[in-house]
Scaffold this motif. Structure first.
Motif, short mmCIF file in Angstrom:
data_model
loop_
_atom_site.label_atom_id
_atom_site.label_comp_id
_atom_site.label_asym_id
_atom_site.label_seq_id
_atom_site.Cartn_x
_atom_site.Cartn_y
_atom_site.Cartn_z
N SER A 30 0.81 -1.22 0.00
CA SER A 30 0.00 0.00 0.00
C SER A 30 0.84 1.27 0.00
CB SER A 30 -0.94 0.01 1.21
OG SER A 30 -0.19 -0.04 2.41
N SER A 31 2.10 1.16 0.40
CA SER A 31 2.97 2.35 0.49
C SER A 31 3.84 2.55 -0.75
CB SER A 31 3.89 2.23 1.71
OG SER A 31 3.14 2.18 2.90
N ILE A 51 1.12 3.48 -11.02
CA ILE A 51 0.13 4.00 -10.09
C ILE A 51 0.82 4.36 -8.79
CG2 ILE A 51 -0.49 1.65 -9.32
CD1 ILE A 51 -3.38 2.71 -8.99
N LYS A 52 0.52 5.55 -8.27
CA LYS A 52 1.11 6.01 -7.03
C LYS A 52 0.37 5.42 -5.84
CE LYS A 52 2.90 10.31 -8.95
NZ LYS A 52 2.92 11.79 -8.84
N PRO A 53 0.99 5.43 -4.66
CA PRO A 53 0.32 4.86 -3.48
C PRO A 53 -1.05 5.47 -3.21
CG PRO A 53 2.62 5.26 -3.01
CD PRO A 53 2.36 5.86 -4.35
N ASP A 72 -5.69 -3.11 -5.38
CA ASP A 72 -6.50 -3.43 -4.21
C ASP A 72 -5.53 -3.65 -3.07
OD1 ASP A 72 -8.02 -4.58 -2.18
OD2 ASP A 72 -9.35 -5.59 -3.61
N ASN A 73 -5.40 -2.65 -2.21
CA ASN A 73 -4.43 -2.76 -1.11
C ASN A 73 -4.81 -3.86 -0.12
OD1 ASN A 73 -2.78 -0.71 -2.09
ND2 ASN A 73 -3.93 0.88 -0.99
N ALA A 74 -6.08 -4.12 0.03
CA ALA A 74 -6.52 -5.17 0.96
C ALA A 74 -6.09 -6.55 0.48
CB ALA A 74 -8.03 -5.11 1.13
N LYS A 75 -5.97 -6.70 -0.84
CA LYS A 75 -5.57 -7.98 -1.42
C LYS A 75 -4.11 -7.99 -1.87
CE LYS A 75 -10.21 -9.19 -3.07
NZ LYS A 75 -11.03 -9.56 -4.25
N ASN A 76 -3.41 -6.87 -1.69
CA ASN A 76 -2.03 -6.76 -2.17
C ASN A 76 -1.91 -7.15 -3.63
OD1 ASN A 76 -1.22 -5.91 0.33
ND2 ASN A 76 0.03 -7.70 0.81
N ARG A 100 12.75 2.71 -5.07
CA ARG A 100 12.31 3.69 -4.07
C ARG A 100 10.79 3.72 -4.12
NH1 ARG A 100 15.18 9.19 -5.20
NH2 ARG A 100 14.00 9.74 -3.35
N ARG A 101 10.14 3.51 -3.02
CA ARG A 101 8.71 3.21 -3.03
C ARG A 101 7.85 4.30 -3.64
NH1 ARG A 101 7.14 3.34 3.42
NH2 ARG A 101 7.40 5.56 3.77
#
Length: 124
Positions: A30-31, A51-53, A72-76, A100-101
């Motif tokens: 997510s980050s 896509i940015k965080p 989908d951050n919940a599903k990574n 770099r994130r």
């Protein structure tokens, strides 16, 4: 360690659609911004989208208006919805996580982790 696993590739006719998925693990998904690339036979790896965080997206001109990146951050999980596919879209498609994130741009050198790729074949 970072692991990226693509799925969803296949063979379609021109004008068809596919949705690619990239399951991520080993880092804080997510980050991080994330990117999609493709590599056709005999050609260099080509950046498609990132896509940015927080959600903003960017697209290469060759796919803008046809492809949509999402996550989908919940599903990574990272996605690439591909519509109006054409034979020139035939390639191996890769997802990538950056060195770099917060930095995801068009250059493959920006990314440190890659999936194994998934083949997309579009017939006319």
């Amino acid at each position: 360690q970072v692991q990226l696993v693509e799925s969803g590739g296949g063979s379609v006719q021109a004008g068809g659609s596919l949705r690619l998925s990239c399951a991520a693990s080993g880092f804080t998904f997510s980050s991080n911004c994330m990117g999609w690339f493709r590599q056709a036979a005999g050609k260099q790896r080509e950046w498609l989208s990132s896509i940015k965080p927080s959600g903003p997206t960017n697209y290469a001109g060759s796919v803008k208006g046809r492809f949509t990146i999402s996550k989908d951050n919940a599903k990574n999980t990272l996605y690439l919805q591909m519509n109006s596919l054409q034979p020139e879209d035939t390639a191996i498609y890769y997802c990538a996580a950056p060195k770099r994130r917060g930095t995801c741009d068009w250059s493959p050198a920006t990314y440190s982790s890659w999936g194994q790729g998934t083949q997309v074949t579009v017939s006319s």
